[in-house]
Design a protein around this motif. Sequence first.
Motif, PDB file in Angstrom:
ATOM      1  N   THR A   1      27.352  -6.599 -12.595  1.00  0.00           N
ATOM      2  CA  THR A   1      27.444  -7.423 -11.397  1.00  0.00           C
ATOM      3  C   THR A   1      26.079  -7.918 -10.920  1.00  0.00           C
ATOM      4  OG1 THR A   1      27.340  -5.484  -9.974  1.00  0.00           O
ATOM      5  CG2 THR A   1      29.535  -6.242 -10.636  1.00  0.00           C
ATOM      6  N   THR A   2      25.026  -7.557 -11.617  1.00  0.00           N
ATOM      7  CA  THR A   2      23.687  -7.961 -11.207  1.00  0.00           C
ATOM      8  C   THR A   2      23.445  -9.423 -11.577  1.00  0.00           C
ATOM      9  OG1 THR A   2      22.898  -5.719 -11.536  1.00  0.00           O
ATOM     10  CG2 THR A   2      21.234  -7.445 -11.421  1.00  0.00           C
ATOM     11  N   ILE A   3      22.907 -10.163 -10.627  1.00  0.00           N
ATOM     12  CA  ILE A   3      22.650 -11.587 -10.834  1.00  0.00           C
ATOM     13  C   ILE A   3      21.402 -11.976 -10.032  1.00  0.00           C
ATOM     14  CG2 ILE A   3      24.122 -12.324  -8.909  1.00  0.00           C
ATOM     15  CD1 ILE A   3      25.109 -14.596 -10.765  1.00  0.00           C
ATOM     16  N   LEU A   4      20.703 -13.009 -10.492  1.00  0.00           N
ATOM     17  CA  LEU A   4      19.532 -13.479  -9.764  1.00  0.00           C
ATOM     18  C   LEU A   4      19.942 -14.054  -8.413  1.00  0.00           C
ATOM     19  CD1 LEU A   4      17.741 -15.375 -12.662  1.00  0.00           C
ATOM     20  CD2 LEU A   4      17.025 -13.219 -11.646  1.00  0.00           C
ATOM     21  N   CYS A   5      19.089 -13.877  -7.421  1.00  0.00           N
ATOM     22  CA  CYS A   5      19.332 -14.463  -6.102  1.00  0.00           C
ATOM     23  C   CYS A   5      18.963 -15.939  -6.175  1.00  0.00           C
ATOM     24  CB  CYS A   5      18.489 -13.776  -5.031  1.00  0.00           C
ATOM     25  SG  CYS A   5      18.609 -14.589  -3.422  1.00  0.00           S
ATOM     26  N   ALA A   6      19.979 -16.777  -6.177  1.00  0.00           N
ATOM     27  CA  ALA A   6      19.754 -18.216  -6.284  1.00  0.00           C
ATOM     28  C   ALA A   6      19.381 -18.840  -4.949  1.00  0.00           C
ATOM     29  CB  ALA A   6      21.001 -18.884  -6.849  1.00  0.00           C
ATOM     30  N   GLY A   7      19.248 -18.027  -3.914  1.00  0.00           N
ATOM     31  CA  GLY A   7      18.892 -18.535  -2.604  1.00  0.00           C
ATOM     32  C   GLY A   7      17.411 -18.437  -2.288  1.00  0.00           C
ATOM     33  N   LYS A   8      16.631 -17.917  -3.226  1.00  0.00           N
ATOM     34  CA  LYS A   8      15.189 -17.789  -3.021  1.00  0.00           C
ATOM     35  C   LYS A   8      14.454 -18.719  -3.972  1.00  0.00           C
ATOM     36  CE  LYS A   8      15.150 -12.975  -1.542  1.00  0.00           C
ATOM     37  NZ  LYS A   8      14.649 -11.628  -1.872  1.00  0.00           N
ATOM     38  N   GLU A   9      13.589 -19.532  -3.429  1.00  0.00           N
ATOM     39  CA  GLU A   9      12.825 -20.471  -4.244  1.00  0.00           C
ATOM     40  C   GLU A   9      11.961 -19.736  -5.272  1.00  0.00           C
ATOM     41  OE1 GLU A   9      12.414 -24.150  -5.545  1.00  0.00           O
ATOM     42  OE2 GLU A   9      13.700 -23.590  -3.882  1.00  0.00           O
ATOM     43  N   ALA A  10      11.532 -18.532  -4.951  1.00  0.00           N
ATOM     44  CA  ALA A  10      10.708 -17.751  -5.877  1.00  0.00           C
ATOM     45  C   ALA A  10      11.451 -17.455  -7.180  1.00  0.00           C
ATOM     46  CB  ALA A  10      10.269 -16.440  -5.220  1.00  0.00           C
TER      47      ALA A  10
END
Length: 134
Positions: A1-10
């Motif tokens: 269930t781990t996924i990159l946070c697509a809400g952070k520009e970094a």
Amino acid sequence: TTILCAGKEAVYQFLEQLLEEIFSIFPGKRFHIGGDEAPKQQWRACPHCIATLEDLGLSDFEQWQEHFTRRVADILRKHGKIPVCWNEVLNGYPDAEDMQIQYWTMDAPEKMDAYAKKGGKYIYSYMYYSDLIL
């Protein structure tokens, strides 16, 4: 269930740096980024993803995934690569002429047909190998 946070520009900056490293090892023109399944539980619970989804006026996390896919595709194009995605990406991104689609599931042939008739490039991957006569 781990996924990159697509809400952070970094995250996009990290992806660009990572991809630049990968491009130096694999210089080919095409680069496959998937674009089909993504576990969205973390996005639904992430304040950064929720806020950005709302700021962009997106209605759900399926559209959020499409936005993420487009952002990654933009990074690839910036570096002279052709984004390749699974055919499911056409569900929410029907005007994906700037990508190559890997048609593998054999569902939604009308979407693939419409994509091809508009000049879209695709890779046909027949997944039912047991039906092939070798």
